[in-house]
Enzyme design. Sequence first.
Site, mmCIF file in Angstrom:
data_model
loop_
_atom_site.group_PDB
_atom_site.id
_atom_site.type_symbol
_atom_site.label_atom_id
_atom_site.label_comp_id
_atom_site.label_asym_id
_atom_site.label_seq_id
_atom_site.Cartn_x
_atom_site.Cartn_y
_atom_site.Cartn_z
ATOM 1 N N GLU A 29 60.657 105.143 4.784
ATOM 2 C CA GLU A 29 60.375 104.197 3.708
ATOM 3 C C GLU A 29 61.196 102.945 4.004
ATOM 4 O O GLU A 29 62.395 102.909 3.753
ATOM 5 C CB GLU A 29 60.775 104.757 2.344
ATOM 6 C CG GLU A 29 59.884 105.852 1.846
ATOM 7 C CD GLU A 29 60.284 106.349 0.465
ATOM 8 O OE1 GLU A 29 61.357 105.965 -0.062
ATOM 9 O OE2 GLU A 29 59.516 107.145 -0.095
ATOM 10 N N ASN A 49 54.375 89.384 6.673
ATOM 11 C CA ASN A 49 54.037 88.683 7.911
ATOM 12 C C ASN A 49 54.319 89.581 9.111
ATOM 13 O O ASN A 49 55.226 90.410 9.073
ATOM 14 C CB ASN A 49 54.851 87.397 8.042
ATOM 15 C CG ASN A 49 54.640 86.466 6.874
ATOM 16 O OD1 ASN A 49 53.526 86.298 6.392
ATOM 17 N ND2 ASN A 49 55.706 85.863 6.404
ATOM 18 N N HIS A 63 63.570 78.250 10.630
ATOM 19 C CA HIS A 63 62.601 77.908 9.599
ATOM 20 C C HIS A 63 63.128 78.225 8.204
ATOM 21 O O HIS A 63 63.895 79.166 8.026
ATOM 22 C CB HIS A 63 61.311 78.697 9.810
ATOM 23 C CG HIS A 63 60.694 78.487 11.145
ATOM 24 N ND1 HIS A 63 59.978 79.461 11.782
ATOM 25 C CD2 HIS A 63 60.668 77.409 11.966
ATOM 26 C CE1 HIS A 63 59.529 79.003 12.943
ATOM 27 N NE2 HIS A 63 59.952 77.760 13.084
ATOM 28 N N LYS A 73 63.864 86.784 2.781
ATOM 29 C CA LYS A 73 63.120 87.442 3.855
ATOM 30 C C LYS A 73 63.795 88.757 4.220
ATOM 31 O O LYS A 73 65.008 88.813 4.397
ATOM 32 C CB LYS A 73 63.089 86.565 5.113
ATOM 33 C CG LYS A 73 62.342 85.266 4.947
ATOM 34 C CD LYS A 73 62.380 84.452 6.241
ATOM 35 C CE LYS A 73 61.633 83.149 6.076
ATOM 36 N NZ LYS A 73 61.643 82.365 7.331
ATOM 37 N N HIS A 120 66.106 80.521 9.086
ATOM 38 C CA HIS A 120 65.990 81.768 9.840
ATOM 39 C C HIS A 120 65.318 81.512 11.186
ATOM 40 O O HIS A 120 64.385 80.717 11.288
ATOM 41 C CB HIS A 120 65.148 82.772 9.033
ATOM 42 C CG HIS A 120 64.779 83.985 9.809
ATOM 43 N ND1 HIS A 120 63.480 84.240 10.219
ATOM 44 C CD2 HIS A 120 65.533 85.009 10.269
ATOM 45 C CE1 HIS A 120 63.466 85.385 10.891
ATOM 46 N NE2 HIS A 120 64.685 85.869 10.938
ATOM 47 N N TYR A 133 57.983 90.966 8.550
ATOM 48 C CA TYR A 133 58.895 90.587 7.481
ATOM 49 C C TYR A 133 58.157 90.328 6.185
ATOM 50 O O TYR A 133 57.036 89.847 6.166
ATOM 51 C CB TYR A 133 59.789 89.417 7.875
ATOM 52 C CG TYR A 133 59.105 88.168 8.369
ATOM 53 C CD1 TYR A 133 58.966 87.057 7.543
ATOM 54 C CD2 TYR A 133 58.633 88.085 9.673
ATOM 55 C CE1 TYR A 133 58.353 85.898 8.003
ATOM 56 C CE2 TYR A 133 58.032 86.936 10.137
ATOM 57 C CZ TYR A 133 57.895 85.848 9.290
ATOM 58 O OH TYR A 133 57.281 84.702 9.741
ATOM 59 N N LYS A 170 56.574 72.330 17.356
ATOM 60 C CA LYS A 170 57.220 72.079 16.059
ATOM 61 C C LYS A 170 58.716 72.384 16.140
ATOM 62 O O LYS A 170 59.548 71.597 15.686
ATOM 63 C CB LYS A 170 56.564 72.944 14.978
ATOM 64 C CG LYS A 170 57.298 72.942 13.648
ATOM 65 C CD LYS A 170 56.726 73.994 12.709
ATOM 66 C CE LYS A 170 57.688 74.302 11.597
ATOM 67 N NZ LYS A 170 57.252 75.393 10.744
ATOM 68 N N ASP A 171 59.063 73.534 16.707
ATOM 69 C CA ASP A 171 60.475 73.914 16.784
ATOM 70 C C ASP A 171 61.255 73.027 17.744
ATOM 71 O O ASP A 171 62.405 72.688 17.495
ATOM 72 C CB ASP A 171 60.608 75.383 17.180
ATOM 73 C CG ASP A 171 60.137 76.328 16.071
ATOM 74 O OD1 ASP A 171 59.944 75.868 14.932
ATOM 75 O OD2 ASP A 171 59.949 77.514 16.371
#
Length: 184
Positions: A29, A49, A63, A73, A120, A133, A170-171
């Site tokens: 779990e 995600n 991000h 997250k 993150h 995540y 982008k990064d």
Amino acid sequence: MLEIRRLAIPDVIEIRTPRHRDERGFFSETWNKVDWNDAGIQLEFVQHNHSMSAPAGVLRGLHYQLPPYAQEKLIRVTRGAIFDVAVDIRRSSPTFGGWVGATLSAADWNQVLIPKGFAHGFLTLEPDTEVQYNVTAPYSPAHDRAIRYDDPTIGIDWPSSGYDLILSSKDAAAPLLADAELFA
């Protein structure tokens, strides 16, 4: 029973959930609202995600989303391994600009819980790494932000020797911490 360990910035938590093994494999779990509430962790996840990075050396991040779409997250690896990083971007925090990192892997079955107010990112350490995540707010392009992974004022010690880093455009173009829109 949950194993909870606070990292060097105590708002970031490493969590291990039990794996029950038998001849078929295992069951775990990875999230149980009642058990986690009993441990003092109260969250409402709204989105799940899943990313897969084919080569080792993929760096995603750093991000975050601004309020009202700021996200907590819960990150875990279901195949492979990553070096996972959280950067405190709360201007009012005594650890502002500080970072913590932890290696997460399918073998270790550990997770990291990153609260709102942190950027993150992660670096894949093995090929074909899968990261899953849960987040507490939906993705909002209008609130989505990034900070440079190699900002010298943050000084993240990425375990990148031996890897040709692979970043999104982008990064690679993300602003430095000093130029980013941050939390109060």
